[in-house]
Design an enzyme around this catalytic site. Structure first.
Site: not given
Ligand SMILES: Cc1cn([C@H]2C[C@H](O)[C@@H](COP(=O)(O)OP(=O)(O)OP(=O)(O)O)O2)c(=O)[nH]c1=O
Length: 185
Positions: A70
């Site tokens: 997460d």
């Molecule tokens: C800060 C930041 C976040 N993110 C993304 C990563 C994660 O996919 C998302 C944070 O949400 P999460 O809830 O961590 O993950 P998710 O819902 O996308 O996927 P899952 O729970 O199925 O594993 O933000 C980026 O791609 N680039 C960035 O710079």
């Protein structure tokens, strides 16, 4: 077999980057911070819930190991998850502009009889952003599905004056920490 309990395309790509052969599991875990729950405790709990939910699906397979992660953006005591809509994304980016914030990524590895975790904490400083820049960024759609409404790996790279920590951790899966976890370190 190693499984990644994630629907995030970034996490799948990042785990592939370090050559870890894996399959993915789609899990849906509620991401709601309890009143008074510390930011780190919240991020860790959600990551563990994802890994446990994935493990519950493959627990019958000998040697199954499941990663869950997460990522959240933290400004002061506030936790910014994924924006609900474009207005929410604009509000988050206004708050982050010209400020330093933390990005917390927690990864859990769950297998039969063992659960271990790794934590990555980064500090990101955003440049000051004009309303026009925020508007154009949100209109691009890149903000959706990203914690804090930005993607370091995308156009938002132009907003970031300084990063201390883990680029892959900000993107969603800290690769050094994940590889240590997989090696049992
Ligand atoms: C800060 C930041 C976040 N993110 C993304 C990563 C994660 O996919 C998302 C944070 O949400 P999460 O809830 O961590 O993950 P998710 O819902 O996308 O996927 P899952 O729970 O199925 O594993 O933000 C980026 O791609 N680039 C960035 O710079």
């Amino acid at each position: 077999m190693l499984y990644l309990a994630s629907q995030s395309p970034r996490r799948r790509e990042l785990l592939g980057q370090i050559g870890e052969d894996h399959r993915t599991l789609d899990v849906d875990v509620e991401e709601i911070r309890q009143p008074g729950e510390a930011a780190k405790a919240y991020v860790s709990r959600v990551a563990r819930d994802k890994a446990r939910a994935g493990f519950a699906r493959v627990a019958g397979e000998a040697g199954a190991r499941v990663l869950g992660a997460d990522t959240e953006v933290i400004l002061g005591d506030e936790v910014f998850g994924k924006p609900r809509d474009h207005d929410d994304a604009v509000a988050m980016l206004r708050r982050l502009a010209g400020q330093e914030h933390r990005v917390l990524s927690v990864v859990w590895l769950v297998e039969q009889g063992a659960e271990r975790c790794a934590v990555s904490e980064s500090t990101v400083r955003f440049a000051r952003l004009s309303e026009a820049a925020i508007g154009a960024y949100v209109a691009s759609g890149e903000c959706m599905g990203k914690a804090g409404a930005y993607a370091i790996q995308g156009r938002a790279a132009t907003f970031i004056e300084h990063l201390a920590g883990s680029y892959s951790g900000v993107m969603g899966l800290p690769l050094y920490e994940t590889s240590q976890l997989l090696q049992g370190q």
